[in-house]
Structures are given as structure tokens and as C-alpha cells.
Design an enzyme around this catalytic site. Structure first.
Site, PDB file in Angstrom:
ATOM      1  CG  ASP A 172      -3.545 -19.290 -89.925  1.00  0.00           C
ATOM      2  OD1 ASP A 172      -2.591 -19.316 -89.031  1.00  0.00           O
ATOM      3  OD2 ASP A 172      -3.787 -18.574 -90.876  1.00  0.00           O
ATOM      4  CE1 TYR A 263       4.611 -16.970 -85.530  1.00  0.00           C
ATOM      5  CE2 TYR A 263       3.609 -18.748 -86.180  1.00  0.00           C
ATOM      6  CZ  TYR A 263       3.664 -17.628 -86.338  1.00  0.00           C
ATOM      7  OH  TYR A 263       3.052 -16.771 -87.280  1.00  0.00           O
TER       8      TYR A 263
END
Length: 443
Positions: A172, A263
Site C-alpha cells: 500500500d 523507504y
């Protein structure tokens, strides 16, 4: 009138499950359900939310049969979709995944670096077992996997089940970023279409237009160079998560050609992240003391409740909405657009064909249809080749129980690099994960 579906939620003891139920209620007219099976091997956690789930579904989806089980045969004997969100080792092992690397001055994160490696090794065993259990009953059931670390899990499942076209791995994070982009731009997320490439948790947005062809990418890129990046739900996020988004701004001070996923911070600024981390209180503790605590408190209000009036409904789940929208697109052959994972096979034309890449594409009744991206530039190719090699060696280390390949994997990882640290953290992780996986030093 759309036909009704039967779904199984595997890993139903997750604190995310009530929010997923909220998404199922939200989309009940678009994705009607005949039956929902809540399956988990740990009945203790599932039982904490059973009264809540039953009350919500009785109130809003009274036509839907609800089953709770710890028996995989009941879970998988007759189901159209498996929504999988397992966490092998539960939060106790997540905590170790985050804390052990910090002992060695390494990033302590559940999906990236050494923690992601350990979690990936546990997830591979659990996921392979799950797929075999599902396929014992049906070759046609769709497995929509949300189990992390998705990059390692997706590559491992592709190696073990190369011909199974009904396993889709999803994340997601790009979907969530698109929601944040939409808020910044003042447009509806459903009208935005992204150009994107990468590996899961390791990718870049390279274009953004609306359905009428209006280009928003330069506007968004300029905004992120000049303003702090805040997620769409910033008021609900902890400081550590807000810092994660701010590091997109920091990355773009060096490389502003594309917009990175959040990330990438762990791979570009690992020393800074380690310095800011508390080795005794990590995100596993944050989740336990915030999101999970809140979920259990809400669920407890439903125990013996006769009405939903005094119980808060948990909604607005990004992962839940994504899961249901993906299943809807498959069930009714909608060919809706997502950022999805797929075996490369020349989607990125100058990259490893067997890698699991993440790009934009559509999904229909016969699965994923990723868009061809074309060539990527040397800087991104170099980063991705090293990351793919890490993922591949991790999968091979698990399948072959090979210590040296595990050591090579961690040494390649940008959050580690140093082989001395790689060996120290690997040995420590092995000791704490011996109930889940083991490795041998082979000749």
C-alpha cells in the site's frame, strides 16, 4: 447486480483486521460478500476482536456469513479470494528484528536491512506453507498477499510457484503516497495516474497525470523541493513516521529528478536513522502502545454490546481499501490501474528478467497487466541491481539453508555493507530465529 464473493482473511489476528473490515463495509455494494472466513493459527488475538467484527458485519452486512476458524481446511476449502496479512513470529519477533541490528549500529526496521532479512526468512516459510494449503483445495483461488517484506516474499513465491498466475503481491505504500500527492495537489486520488518503476520499498515516481492528461509531476516535484512533505493523515502519525516523509525532502536536495518512495531513506541515510533510533523503544513498541492499543480498546467496547451505537467503526484504511479494490478489479474484470509487483520479463528492458519489479499496470480477471516501462538510467539500475541481488540471495539462502549466501545478501544491502557487521548481526538473528529458520555453512 454483481455476484457475491467468498473471502478468507489469513492472519486475521492482525490489529489491521478491524480496519480491513471497515473497508469491506465501505465497498460492500461494489464488492458484495456471501461469506467471510477469519483464519489465524493464534486464536488469542482473533478472539479479542471477534465480538467487534461480528457486530459491525451484523449491522452493515447482515447478508454475509461470518466464520472464525483456526483450521486451514475450513479456511480454504471453498473461497474465491485469500487476503493474506500474516506476521510470522508476531510482534515479539518484529521487536527483535528492529532491536538486534541497532546493537551493531545498523538500521533497525521491520522490512529493510537485517530486520527485513530475518522477517523475510520467517515469512517465506509461512507463505510457502499457506500457498500449498490453498492449492490443496483449489487452483483457482486468488491469493492477494500483503505479507511483508513483500519484495522477498514475492520473489520467493515466484521461485517456488513459477506457474501460479493467481498469486498477486501488493503493497500500500505507493497507493498511500498517491493519496498524499492528491491532497497536496487538491485533486481526487482516483483521477491520478502515475508512472513509476522500482522494486518494492525501493522505487521512484517519474510522472503523474490525471485521467484527462493534465501533467502534475513538475508541480508536485517543485512542491516537494520547497515544502515539507507531510502524509495525508499527518495528524494521526507518530514523529518517527513524520520524519520518514521529511527525508523525501532531504533526498530531493541531492537527486530531484524523480520522487522517491519513503523507504529509500533507510538506504541513503542509514547512519542518521541509527543515531536517532532508541534501541530500547522502536516502532514495534510504538505500534503496540498506539495503534494496537487503540484497536483493542475499540474492540473491547463491542463485547456483549447489543448495538453499534456506542462503538467506533475503524475505517479509512489505505491497505484495506487497496486490498478490496484489487479484488474488485479481478472479480469483475475492471482493469483498474494500480502500482503492482510482477516478474520483470522486459517490463524494464535493461534489468534482470527474473526480478520482481514494481510498476504501474492494470488488473483484471486473468491477473496483472503491467505497463512496459522501458530503459532505466545507470544510477537507478545500479541501485536496483544490488538490491535485487540482495533479495535473490536471501531467497536462495532460505531455500538452500545456505549461510554464506545469507552473509553475502546482508553484505550487499546498502544498510550494512560491512561484512564484519553483516556476520555479527546474521549470527545474532539466527540464534533468535532458530524456531523459524536455520542456515548451514556449506563447502
Amino acid at each position: 447486480m454483481r455476484s457475491s464473493n467468498i473471502i478468507t482473511i489469513t492472519g486475521a489476528g492482525s490489529a489491521r483486521t478491524p480496519a480491513l473490515v471497515g473497508s469491506l463495509v465501505k465497498y460492500k455494494d461494489r464488492f458484495p460478500l456471501k461469506k467471510i472466513i477469519f483464519y489465524d493459527i493464534d486464536n488469542e488475538r482473533t478472539s479479542k476482536m471477534e465480538d467487534y467484527i461480528r457486530l459491525v458485519l451484523k449491522t452493515y452486512c447482515s447478508e454475509t456469513e461470518v466464520v472464525f476458524t483456526t483450521d486451514p481446511d475450513i479456511a480454504y476449502e471453498n473461497t474465491d479470494f485469500v487476503f493474506c496479512q500474516m506476521r510470522a513470529g508476531k510482534n515479539e519477533m518484529r521487536s527483535l528484528d528492529e532491536k538486534i541490528p541497532l546493537k551493531y549500529g545498523l538500521v533497525g526496521q521491520e522490512t529493510c536491512g537485517p530486520g527485513g532479512f530475518a522477517y523475510g526468512m520467517r515469512s517465506l516459510g509461512a507463505m510457502i506453507e499457506m500457498v500449498n494449503q490453498v492449492r490443496k483445495h483449489s487452483k483457482d483461488t486468488w491469493i492477494l498477499n500483503y505479507t511483508n517484506p513483500a519484495a522477498i516474499v514475492a520473489l520467493g513465491l515466484d521461485k517456488v510457484f513459477p506457474d501460479d498466475k493467481r498469486i498477486l503481491n501488493l503493497c500500500d505504500q505507493p497507493y498511500s503516497l498517491m493519496r498524499s500527492f492528491a491532497k497536496i495537489l487538491g485533486v481526487e486520488q482516483k483521477n491520478l495516474r502515475a508512472t513509476y518503476f522500482g522494486l518494492n520499498h525501493f522505487g521512484w515516481f517519474t510522472g503523474l497525470k490525471d485521467i484527462n492528461g493534465k501533467d502534475y509531476f513538475e508541480q508536485l516535484r517543485t512542491y516537494l523541493r520547497d515544502h515539507d512533505f507531510r502524509p495525508y493523515n499527518a495528524e494521526q502519525r507518530s514523529k518517527s513516521w513524520l520524519d520518514t516523509y521529511l527525508r523525501v525532502n532531504k533526498y530531493m536536495k541531492f537527486f530531484d529528478e524523480y520522487i522517491p518512495t519513503t523507504y529509500l531513506q533507510y538506504y541513503f541515510f542509514p547512519d542518521e536513522i541509527v543515531a536517532e533510533s532508541n534501541p530500547n523503544y522502536t516502532r514495534a513498541d510504538e505500534a503496540r502502545d498506539s495503534r494496537e492499543k487503540e484497536v483493542w480498546e475499540i474492540c473491547s467496547k463491542a463485547v456483549n454490546a447489543k448495538s453499534i451505537d456506542d462503538v467506533e467503526i475503524i475505517t479509512n484504511s489505505v491497505f484495506g481499501d487497496l486490498m478490496v479494490e484489487l479484488a474488485e478489479s479481478i472479480a469483475y474484470d475492471l482493469h483498474s490501474e494500480f502500482i503492482l509487483m510482477s516478474r520483470n520479463n522486459d517490463i524494464i528492458t535493461n534489468f534482470s528478467r527474473d526480478a520482481i519489479v514494481e510498476v504501474a499496470g492494470t488488473v483484471g480477471k486473468d491477473g496483472a497487466h503491467p505497463y512496459v516501462y522501458g530503459e532505466i538510467k545507470p544510477f537507478y539500475k545500479g541501485l536496483m541491481e544490488a538490491q535485487h541481488a540482495y533479495e535473490l540471495l536471501t531467497v536462495e539462502a532460505f531455500l538452500e539453508k545456505d549461510y554464506v549466501k545469507a552473509l553475502q545478501a546482508l553484505t550487499l544491502n546498502r544498510t550494512v555493507i560491512n561484512p564484519e557487521k553483516a556476520k555479527a548481526v546474521l549470527d545474532d538473528l539466527m540464534e533468535h530465529n532458530k524456531d523459524y529458520w536455520y542456515l548451514e555453512k556449506k563447502n
